[in-house]
Design a protein around this motif. Structure first.
Motif, short mmCIF file in Angstrom:
data_model
loop_
_atom_site.label_atom_id
_atom_site.label_comp_id
_atom_site.label_asym_id
_atom_site.label_seq_id
_atom_site.Cartn_x
_atom_site.Cartn_y
_atom_site.Cartn_z
N ARG A 599 1.07 -1.08 0.12
CA ARG A 599 -0.07 -0.15 -0.11
C ARG A 599 0.98 1.75 -0.08
O ARG A 599 0.75 2.22 -1.60
CB ARG A 599 -0.77 0.27 1.16
CG ARG A 599 -1.94 1.32 1.35
CD ARG A 599 -3.07 1.59 3.11
NE ARG A 599 -1.97 1.55 3.84
CZ ARG A 599 -1.47 2.62 4.16
NH1 ARG A 599 -1.17 3.49 3.69
NH2 ARG A 599 -0.31 2.68 4.70
N SER A 602 2.80 1.38 -3.30
CA SER A 602 1.23 2.26 -4.83
C SER A 602 1.58 3.51 -4.38
O SER A 602 1.37 4.65 -5.33
CB SER A 602 0.58 1.42 -4.90
OG SER A 602 -0.13 2.04 -5.13
N ALA A 603 1.02 4.06 -2.52
CA ALA A 603 0.81 5.44 -2.59
C ALA A 603 2.16 5.93 -2.74
O ALA A 603 1.23 7.80 -3.31
CB ALA A 603 0.45 5.53 -1.63
#
Length: 876
Positions: A599, A602-603
């Motif tokens: 996460r 990806s962020a």
């Protein structure tokens, strides 16, 4: 006159600056007693400090105390400025920890105590605000012994009781006390210096109660260090005066420093050489010039432009990595009319004064990012930039400061060869222990690359914060070793190796399996017992780790560790659900693999191949023009061989006449050996074919035919390397290293019995007797324990050189650089994995042979029984 440096530390609002004011007033350094709330304290000299009523910058004052001159350093108390306080600890001879009599041991108090413990600073405690309601002396002493150290002793107790309790802090002193009934001042001073005894004094700094007694205790018991004649100094702070002159604040730790004396620094050899133009001894905002600063003096020096906080001068080594580091990063937003590059030059002054700000410029996004400890520091920094540079800046939303590391060793290659430039660098990147940071080393021989180029490469590795390839976060816990490199006699310049080095690091990271790390806090949570269930549930939800709860009166104490991202705003939550009765204290414990790595990656939206400021591609030259080679194609274009050539898998070959084991190498290895030979002895001259000379036969002459003696086969095994490369042995070693070593030797005995070769197992400097090492016989193999300071690598290299001239030698190891060296000695290389397969194959063959023998023996016994039975029947 003796010189001693004493620092004052405290949790915010414990009365630290008030105590400094009282000590200076009663010691005669100032004539008027100032107050923090009146904004006229002697050491709160900055406008922002006086407005907010907190200490932000460490300040210095001179306090005469008997035959000593004390340099008093007042440090910041707020947790957001604790990095400044930590840098000050590096120069302290002893410290005064101020504790509020009404609040007791608070969250930041424990953080400061751990810092004092880490740096080994002798500590006095002053329990302040004892004039206020709720301050219980006996309860406070019990809390100090419980939460800080059992060696906390009330120095306001009667003399006999004081010395009896002090004697309990040290066994030797206790024996002397039982024999003589007395404890000398020297014994007390020694226990304080060893951090076994911590004097506790009580009073009210605002009302000057207990201040004189505390000054007497400092004069009587403060340990005064002894200094040698050799010059040394520790730099702990960089500031600028009202005229903009750069000041280097340092403590002289040996010899003396004189005006106009030349100082050097920046490593060995030194990278800078400058003169100390002026020596200033500050007390508040005023200073007196000095011609000489003796050992123990804290002095501000002008004329030095290259010094930095944490630098050691003379014989002093640099400061180790700080315990407190920022875990937040955010964008610094400039006014629209400001030029970013001009602003960046100004901001670099702040980074020079506080290195942990880590101001970063991203050329691609044209953004400035800065690392901070918390929100209060952000507000102060905003005011400071406006005050000093006239820029009204703002900040973007903050985020957690992640880091990156790698899972396994990898080679990084960087090549930079535009027209009339040349440099190639090969680096070995290996994962390091958690918390080790970035460690630099070199194993490159000087006949491959000159020492000056090697030093330059190591300098370029150290001068930059290298970024990872997952989120663009700084790398950590990595060991970077210079393995090989090449320069051109005519075209190489210093900047060429900078480019090649940066590209080598990046190319290695691109090919490695990277791991995202997140910061973790070590926490201590004190709260009413009725809220324990809520707290444990919250910490479990955060994926935190907790120890067993401890009871303290009506409160419960929870300790453990949890991710910073989860604990970041939890203090406010604790205050809310405990109605102000809960207290959370946190300190950075290090970095661990991120639980939500996908996460976060990806962020971040980071694309390493589009980061042109940190490119992994290399530049090669062809037909007089440079061209770019993509990072994954660089190894195929590199001019030097790989330092991590993978071991070739053994494949069964068809039956063929067996060749002599005197040579087993590939064409690539031939070329590598030839290159090594030519670098050492000069070019090899090729010889054209010449027919053999015809010798006329002589009548009856007979020639003796020389028979070739068969070559003995030797197997050298790097013991510990194999143990920690084989999972089954590694598992045994976790519990008992001796058992793992014996298991390996038993396997080697079986191997030798089957292969009929000479087996030598080599272990690093174990069981050293007088530093001479030993060679032992274990069943049918030899076991070598190297002598002191001799590694198994060096022993094996020497042995392969000695044995390889007459015998066939194999070496089993997974050490890449060692494999290269033994290749040059004519030995065969056998990786740990390949050797593991061969040993398993031998074990299988031994088991099969035993099974056949057992079966044959059984069949023979049956046949004998049947034959005996047959003979018996015939006789009947």
């Amino acid at each position: 006159m003796k010189h001693i440096c004493i620092g004052i530390l405290a949790h915010v609002d414990a009365g630290k600056t008030t105590l400094s004011e009282a000590l200076l007033y009663r010691g005669g350094s100032i004539r008027r007693l100032g107050r923090v709330d009146h904004r006229d304290a002697f050491l709160d000299t900055d406008t922002i400090e006086r407005e907010r009523g907190i200490t932000i910058f460490a300040k210095q004052a001179v306090l005469p105390l008997g035959d000593m001159e004390v340099t008093l350093l007042d440090t910041p108390g707020h947790v957001d400025f604790s990095a400044e306080a930590e840098r000050t600890l590096w120069v302290l001879d002893c410290a005064v920890l101020v504790i509020s009599g009404t609040d007791g041991v608070q969250g930041h108090t424990r953080t400061l105590w751990k810092l004092l413990e880490r740096y080994g600073v002798p500590t006095f405690l002053f329990i302040n605000k004892m004039d206020l309601a709720g301050a219980d002396r006996s309860a406070l002493m019990a809390e100090l012994k419980q939460r800080l150290h059992s060696g906390c002793v009330d120095f306001g107790a009667p003399e006999e009781a004081l010395r009896e309790e002090a004697a309990l802090c040290d066994e030797e002193v206790l024996e002397q006390y039982l024999e003589s009934g007395a404890v000398s001042d020297d014994a007390i001073r020694t226990m304080i210096a060893r951090r076994r005894l911590f004097p506790c004094c009580f009073g009210s700094a605002l009302k000057l109660e207990g201040v004189d007694a505390f000054l007497s205790a400092l004069e009587r018991f403060a340990p005064v260090p002894e200094y040698g004649p050799e010059f040394g100094a520790r730099v702990f702070k960089i500031t600028r005066d009202s005229q903009g002159n750069r000041l280097t604040h340092l403590k002289v730790t040996g010899g003396a420093l004189r005006v106009k004396e030349t100082l050097t620094g920046g490593g060995t050899p030194p990278r800078w050489e400058e003169k100390a133009d002026q020596l200033r001894i500050y007390s508040g905002t005023k200073f007196r010039p000095a011609e000489t600063a003796e050992a123990g003096t804290v002095v501000a020096v002008t004329g030095l432009t290259h010094t930095r906080p944490g630098e050691g001068l003379g014989f002093e080594s640099p400061w180790t990595a700080p315990m407190l580091e920022p875990v937040l990063t955010c964008q610094l937003i400039l006014p629209k009319e400001s030029d970013p590059h001009t602003a960046l030059l100004k901001l670099r002054q702040l980074e020079e004064e506080d290195p942990q700000l880590h101001i970063l410029w991203n050329e691609g996004t044209r953004q400035i990012h800065i690392q901070l400890m918390g929100e209060v520091q952000k507000e102060i920094l905003q005011r400071l930039i406006a005050q000093r540079f006239g820029m009204e800046v703002s900040f973007g939303p903050g985020s957690i400061l992640y880091r990156e590391t790698i899972e396994a060793p990898v080679e990084g290659i960087g090549h930079f060869e535009p027209l009339r430039h040349y440099a190639e660098v090969h680096l070995l990147l290996e994962p390091g222990p958690r918390g080790s940071g970035v460690v630099l080393d070199s194993i490159c021989p000087e006949d491959v690359l000159d020492r000056n180029w090697q030093r330059l490469i190591l300098t370029h590795l150290a001068e930059k914060e290298h970024l990872g390839v997952l989120t663009g976060s700084p790398i950590t816990d990595i060991r970077i070793t210079l393995a090989s490199g090449r320069a051109h006699l005519k075209h190489t310049e210093g900047g060429d190796f900078r480019q090649a080095t940066y590209r080598a690091v990046r190319q290695g990271l691109m090919g490695a399996k990277s791991v995202l790390l997140e910061p973790w806090y070590e926490f201590r949570l004190e709260l009413p017992t009725e809220h324990l269930g809520r707290a444990m549930s919250d910490l479990q939800r955060m994926n935190g780790e907790t120890q067993s709860p401890q009871s303290w009166g009506e409160e419960t104490i929870l300790t453990g560790a949890a991710p910073v991202a989860a604990l970041r705003n939890y203090a406010r939550e604790v205050t809310s659900y405990t109605r102000g009765r809960g207290r959370l204290s946190c300190i950075l414990s290090g970095y661990r693999p991120c639980a939500e790595a996908e996460r976060v990656i990806s962020a971040s939206g980071y694309d390493p191949e589009r980061d042109t400021e940190n490119t992994a591609d290399s530049v090669f030259c062809d037909h007089g023009a440079g061209y770019l080679v993509r990072w994954d194609q660089v190894p195929a274009h590199a001019h030097l061989p790989s330092v991590l050539r993978p071991a070739r898998e053994e494949t069964p070959a068809p039956a063929a006449p067996r060749r002599s084991l005197s040579y087993a190498g590939t064409v690539e290895q031939d070329k590598e050996l030839q290159a090594i030979f030519e670098r050492t002895y000069g070019p090899v001259k090729s010889r054209t074919f010449q027919p053999p000379r015809q010798t006329p036969p002589s009548g009856g002459e007979k020639r003796a035919i020389r028979t070739q003696t068969p070559r003995t086969e030797y197997l050298l095994v790097d013991g510990y390397n194999i143990i920690f490369a084989w999972e089954e042995l590694k598992a045994i070693a976790r519990d008992n290293l001796d058992a793992a070593r014996k298991a390996l030797c038993d396997l080697l005995c079986n191997y030798q019995g089957y292969r009929k070769c000479q087996v030598i197992a080599v272990f690093d400097a174990y069981r050293v007797k007088g530093g001479l090492g030993s060679v032992e016989t274990y069943h049918n193999i030899h076991v070598v324990y190297t002598k002191e300071a001799e590694t198994a690598d060096s022993y094996i290299e020497k042995a392969t050189y000695d044995l390889g001239r007459e015998h066939s030698v194999k070496v089993a190891t997974s050490d890449g650089p060692e494999q290269l060296i033994i290749l040059g000695h004519g030995a065969l290389r056998l990786s740990a994995s390949a050797f593991h397969e061969e040993v398993e194959r031998v074990e299988g063959q031994i088991a099969a042979a035993l099974e056949r023998n057992n079966r044959n023996s059984k069949n023979g016994a049956v046949r004998a029984a049947m034959e005996k039975a047959r003979r018996g029947g015939n006789e009947t």
